[in-house]
Enzyme design. Structure first.
Site: not given
Length: 305
Positions: A84, A154
């Site tokens: 991701s 993230k």
């Protein structure tokens, strides 16, 4: 003949072998009248060194305590479990996370890559590896990434007070300013065109952050959790720390700086500041009107007097 007598007397002379100044006399080798005792050092008791095998458990115990303290207060290693964050991070990378600065009140900032605890079931349904006993111990003390902790990684896009929005394929905007995002995975668009969270406009509340993965089309980030208890936001209290270095494998070693696009002034103007900025011209205009209205009245009264 006196030659024999002189030889005998020489053997008993002060400088001879048997005399006080000779090598066998009281003033022998050291020349100070005190004989040298070469056996003193041999007669001293030698200090017995502790066996290495007896010291080894102590050394291991100290090392484990230090490793645990470092993991808890300074730096911890984390393993990247997915794609991701490509291409910034690859699956299998090991990153070092700064855990020290949060202890001094530092909060995540825009552009930082942060590790945070699962805020509200983001990892539900994701496969998890079952660590063996050795991995559990090493993970607990911080010598290897912990397989039991449910953490995510993230990039911070918005902080408290920011308005983050995506329209069409982008660009992504923060407080109305477009971000140039060279870190986005090649071939991806900054925003995804779908009905499950790709199009949005949110305002980040106090104590929260908005996070997104660099692989925009392969990241279940804040966009896709807007229906949870935090509306897709991550509480600052759940942030573990900032990832600062890719430490493993050696071929991937690199730092993780904040991209230049976040250097522009992205701060949202506070409502109070906007109100003040709008009030100043109004006050000045009103004051000018009053001065203009009072001017003739004052001069006229003066003339009449």
């Amino acid at each position: 003949m006196n030659s024999g007598g002189s030889g005998d007397s020489g053997s008993d002379s002060p400088g001879g072998p048997g005399g006080p100044g000779g090598p066998d006399g009281p003033g022998g080798a050291d020349g100070a009248g005190t004989p040298v005792d070469d056996g003193d050092q041999d007669e001293r008791p030698k200090k017995k060194q502790r066996s290495f095998w007896k010291e080894l458990p102590i050394l291991i115990g100290i090392a484990l305590v230090l490793a645990l303290l470092i993991k808890t207060f300074l730096v911890q290693a984390f393993s990247i479990p997915s794609d991701s964050m490509q291409n910034t991070l690859q699956e299998g990378d090991r990153v070092l996370v700064d855990k020290l600065t949060p202890w001094f009140g530092s909060e995540p900032e825009r552009g930082e890559v942060v590790v945070f605890h699962d805020p509200d079931g983001w990892l539900d349904g994701e496969p998890t590896l079952e660590p063996n006993a050795v991995q559990r111990v090493l993970g607990w003390i911080g010598l290897m990434p912990s397989a039991e902790e449910k953490d995510l990684i993230k990039r911070v896009i918005g902080v408290a007070g920011d308005t983050v929005e995506c329209n069409g394929t982008g660009p992504l905007k923060v407080n109305g300013k477009a971000l140039n995002e060279p870190y986005v995975y090649p071939g991806n668009t900054p925003c995804t065109v779908d009905d499950t969270g790709g199009q949005f406009k949110v305002k980040v509340p106090k104590g929260k952050i908005w996070v997104m993965g660099d692989h925009r089309q392969n990241s279940l980030d804040s966009r896709y959790h807007q229906n949870d208890a935090n509306k897709g936001m991550v509480p600052v209290s759940q942030a573990v720390g900032r990832a600062i270095v890719v430490a493993w494998p050696p071929t991937r070693w690199s730092t993780l700086p904040v991209p230049d696009t976040f250097d522009q002034n992205l701060s949202a103007a506070a409502p109070g500041a906007l109100g003040l900025a709008g009030a100043v011209p109004l006050v000045l205009w009103r004051r000018r009107r009053l001065l203009a209205a009072d001017g003739p009245r004052v001069s006229g009264s003066g003339t009449a007097g």
